[in-house]
Enzyme design. Sequence first.
Site, mmCIF file in Angstrom:
data_model
loop_
_atom_site.group_PDB
_atom_site.id
_atom_site.type_symbol
_atom_site.label_atom_id
_atom_site.label_comp_id
_atom_site.label_asym_id
_atom_site.label_seq_id
_atom_site.Cartn_x
_atom_site.Cartn_y
_atom_site.Cartn_z
ATOM 1 C CD GLN A 68 -2.978 0.679 2.479
ATOM 2 O OE1 GLN A 68 -2.578 -0.157 3.321
ATOM 3 N NE2 GLN A 68 -4.095 1.373 2.449
ATOM 4 C CD GLU A 69 4.172 1.912 4.396
ATOM 5 O OE1 GLU A 69 4.650 2.745 5.315
ATOM 6 O OE2 GLU A 69 4.714 0.790 4.335
ATOM 7 C CG ASP A 76 0.393 0.431 -4.757
ATOM 8 O OD1 ASP A 76 1.202 -0.058 -5.649
ATOM 9 O OD2 ASP A 76 -0.836 -0.818 -4.674
ATOM 10 C CB SER A 116 23.991 -21.025 -28.814
ATOM 11 O OG SER A 116 24.820 -21.840 -29.793
ATOM 12 C CG LEU A 117 26.879 -22.006 -23.713
ATOM 13 C CD1 LEU A 117 26.340 -22.249 -22.282
ATOM 14 C CD2 LEU A 117 28.161 -21.544 -23.788
ATOM 15 C CD GLU A 166 26.879 -19.255 -14.528
ATOM 16 O OE1 GLU A 166 25.961 -19.016 -15.440
ATOM 17 O OE2 GLU A 166 27.873 -18.710 -14.715
ATOM 18 C CE LYS A 182 21.170 -24.422 -22.081
ATOM 19 N NZ LYS A 182 19.949 -24.000 -22.379
ATOM 20 C CG ASP A 198 14.227 -24.251 -20.862
ATOM 21 O OD1 ASP A 198 14.084 -23.503 -21.889
ATOM 22 O OD2 ASP A 198 13.043 -25.016 -20.951
ATOM 23 C CD GLU A 256 17.648 -17.920 -21.134
ATOM 24 O OE1 GLU A 256 18.771 -17.324 -21.099
ATOM 25 O OE2 GLU A 256 17.397 -18.947 -21.531
ATOM 26 C CE1 TYR A 294 30.545 -13.746 -20.798
ATOM 27 C CE2 TYR A 294 29.229 -13.965 -22.819
ATOM 28 C CZ TYR A 294 30.475 -13.693 -22.089
ATOM 29 O OH TYR A 294 31.515 -13.894 -22.803
ATOM 30 C CE LYS A 302 28.087 -19.137 -18.193
ATOM 31 N NZ LYS A 302 27.325 -18.213 -17.867
ATOM 32 C CE LYS A 339 19.370 -28.770 -24.110
ATOM 33 N NZ LYS A 339 18.253 -27.766 -24.371
ATOM 34 C CB CYS A 398 -12.391 -32.277 -41.985
ATOM 35 S SG CYS A 398 -12.374 -31.081 -40.655
ATOM 36 C CB CYS A 405 -16.347 -29.110 -42.426
ATOM 37 S SG CYS A 405 -14.741 -29.515 -43.375
ATOM 38 C CB CYS A 429 -9.556 -30.017 -43.403
ATOM 39 S SG CYS A 429 -11.125 -29.393 -43.766
ATOM 40 C CB CYS A 484 -13.136 -26.085 -42.505
ATOM 41 S SG CYS A 484 -13.075 -27.121 -41.076
HETATM 42 S S1 IVH Z 1 26.104 -18.451 -20.991
HETATM 43 C C1 IVH Z 1 28.841 -17.708 -24.280
HETATM 44 N N1 IVH Z 1 24.528 -19.011 -18.679
HETATM 45 O O1 IVH Z 1 21.519 -21.161 -22.739
HETATM 46 C C2 IVH Z 1 28.223 -18.014 -22.969
HETATM 47 N N2 IVH Z 1 23.601 -19.336 -20.853
HETATM 48 O O2 IVH Z 1 23.043 -22.284 -25.604
HETATM 49 C C3 IVH Z 1 26.559 -17.537 -23.392
HETATM 50 N N3 IVH Z 1 21.359 -20.030 -20.754
HETATM 51 O O3 IVH Z 1 21.683 -18.948 -25.524
HETATM 52 C C4 IVH Z 1 25.545 -17.971 -22.602
HETATM 53 N N4 IVH Z 1 21.251 -20.352 -18.509
HETATM 54 O O4 IVH Z 1 19.773 -18.480 -23.416
HETATM 55 C C5 IVH Z 1 24.679 -19.002 -20.144
HETATM 56 N N5 IVH Z 1 23.400 -19.875 -16.747
HETATM 57 C C6 IVH Z 1 23.631 -19.508 -18.148
HETATM 58 C C7 IVH Z 1 22.428 -19.888 -19.096
HETATM 59 C C8 IVH Z 1 22.510 -19.918 -20.500
HETATM 60 C C9 IVH Z 1 20.451 -20.525 -19.671
HETATM 61 C C10 IVH Z 1 20.825 -20.243 -22.216
HETATM 62 C C11 IVH Z 1 21.370 -19.007 -22.790
HETATM 63 C C12 IVH Z 1 22.179 -19.475 -24.236
HETATM 64 C C13 IVH Z 1 21.766 -20.988 -24.099
HETATM 65 C C14 IVH Z 1 22.845 -21.931 -24.390
#
Ligand code: IVH
Length: 705
Positions: A32-33, A35, A80-81, A111, A113, A115, A172, A225, A287, A311, A423, A426, A441, A447
């Site tokens: 409330q405060e 807001d 990407s990784l 770390e 990952k 999603d 992310e 990062y 990393k 993964k 279908c 329809c 269809c 349809c």
């Molecule tokens: S590091 C060069 N750290 O996973 C390093 N990526 O293919 C760049 N992701 O596109 C990414 N958690 O969207 C990093 N703790 C994390 C992550 C992370 C999720 C995603 C990110 C990236 C994909 C890796």
Amino acid sequence: MDEKARILQLRDELHRHNYRYYVENAPVISDQEFDFLMHELQDLEARHPELFDPNSPTQRVGSDLNNEFETVLHSRPMLSLGNTYNRQEVADFWQRVSDGLMGAPFQICCELKFDGLSISLHYEDGRLVRAVTRGDGVQGDDVTANVRTIRSIPLQLPAGGDWPREFEIRGEVLMPWSSFDRLNAEREKADEPLFANPRNAASGTLKSKNSSTVAQRGLDAYLYYLLGDGIPGDGHYQNLEAAARWGFQVSKNMRLVSTLDEVFAYIDYWDEERRNLPVATDGVVLKVNSLAQQKSLGMTAKSPRWAIAYKFQAEQAETTLRQVVFQVGRTGAVTPVANMDPVQLAGTQVRRATLHNADVMASLDLHVGDRVLVEKGGEIIPKIVGKKEQGARSKEQENTVSPSNPLAPCPLPLAPINFVERCPVCGSKLVRYEGEAAYYCPNDTGCPPLILGRIEHFISRKAMNINSLGPETVDDYFRRGLIHDAADLYELKVKSEELKVKNKSNNSEDDTNSDSSLFTLQSSVSKILASIEESKKIPFERVLYAIGIRFVGEIAAKTLARYYGSMDKVASATLDSLLQINGIGEVIAGSVIGYFANPINRAFVERLRGYGLQMEIGEQQKQAQSDKLEGQSIVISGVFQHHSRDEYKALIEQHGGKNVGSISAKTSFVLAGDNMGPAKLEKAQKLGIRIMSEDEFLSIINSEE
Ligand code: IVH
């Protein structure tokens, strides 16, 4: 204190409270405060428009403006990784790193990952100036307005921090499970399609045109990062600690380790424990911690050698198949969907799973009552991946008895499930196009899901660009019988009163809160009507694309428009004549003939003509044409001075060239502006493809023949 000073003070105070609430989860004032302070700031800002600041905490609520996303180049490519799914590959990574560092000791930062979707945030003088999606890694969408509504992302860093004047931080954007469940529950109630998983929901939300939608949907972000010259530490972990001090949300579950065993222990722990996290994760990221060591390990073309993603296995569960239903999508494709006994899988209760298509379904040889294995991978809707042979009968069936011999188990075979021939909506006989796995269809004028698909295509950006009308409004108008096809949109003017009134009670399109005033509704109706009116100026080639002739995409529509010059000529073209045209094959030609042979389609086109849509190629286009770029495939890259990218695209086409997205050996030249993407540049140089400047290009197309 004067009002200006009070505004600045309130902004500062609210930024701090936001941080305490959304990042530290430890608010020091009540909602409330909070807001109350927010309202005071809103009032003051309304009195002082000259002090507008896009980073003010008041801007977190978003606006109703349509955000056109601009494509911007990343200052450093977003790589990407490499992915692995097994421990051996993790061990191999460790070994590669160790070899690469010639046996020197190193630490690995473990770390989670997350999603969601990656985001790059730019700060200057402690202020958020730009937020860009990953896009293709070289360029992404500028989604700053939407990102400003994510409350755990600081808009202004607290004064006096040791942050560099300019830096980039990546992370992310996620939709926490709680927001995801709430959103899907709301959508289910409103009979709207559900999001398959939090990542899709986050991505759909972040790309929303309306930042107030984003503000309401409860997105969150973790940063992982830090980049830029002058970042404080020489280790990745230490830099993220600094970022956390500056107010960024950084995961508290990172660990620095020095042995492979510790890496495995981290993986094992989180494979289980991730179920208790508030957000979805799909693996761990490893990393090399030291920035100097990262640098010496370097990159491959696609990903750094100093990091890898492990993964988690997709989760599977076993349950009983009850029924297969057949869904008809907007394109007419029919998808078999299994209804099953509910089962807990990857954080959600699953009772439906896709069976993809007739072939996949047949290969599984399914029967009602089968025990099936369901899997949910990262981005995919749950799918049935197999069945338990031994469990081919459900408990109930085993308990039923044959009427002739009450002691024998039920002798009847279980009913097999077959793909439908007609279908389910329809009743039309389904067709299968050559080379496609799906059944369709074919009844696209009769349809309902297909009609809706056609209307959505008609209004889409590259077609008639009726951008104030979203799919949800179209659905709503269609269901209420206000429109039956796309041509009916041009009648809406007459019925506008009805739209307004109904829209008010059934506020499904407007993303605004329920207390939004009639003003918004009226203004949204008039926006819709205005963009419908505006669409009458859309050039003929896009009208030809918009009417939705199967297989006639943007390019084919342009080719046909340019070749024939008018709708009448396209409509009366013979198969032979169509097949003469470069780029038009049998499939497209047959589809054009089929389309205009249908009286419903002809009547539809005539109605569009009656409403004033462009049915002929414009004078200007006719004149501007040349064949100077005939047969050339041209890639556009970078930022331009004289024309926009879209204008260059149009110019290339007007002069007979073809604009293509990526560089290959077939590319004729690259039309390059400033800051051409480094990956593109490298590729062009490697393949020896000419880089042409904007001025050179213009002088070629403007030259006398
Ligand atoms: S590091 C060069 N750290 O996973 C390093 N990526 O293919 C760049 N992701 O596109 C990414 N958690 O969207 C990093 N703790 C994390 C992550 C992370 C999720 C995603 C990110 C990236 C994909 C890796």
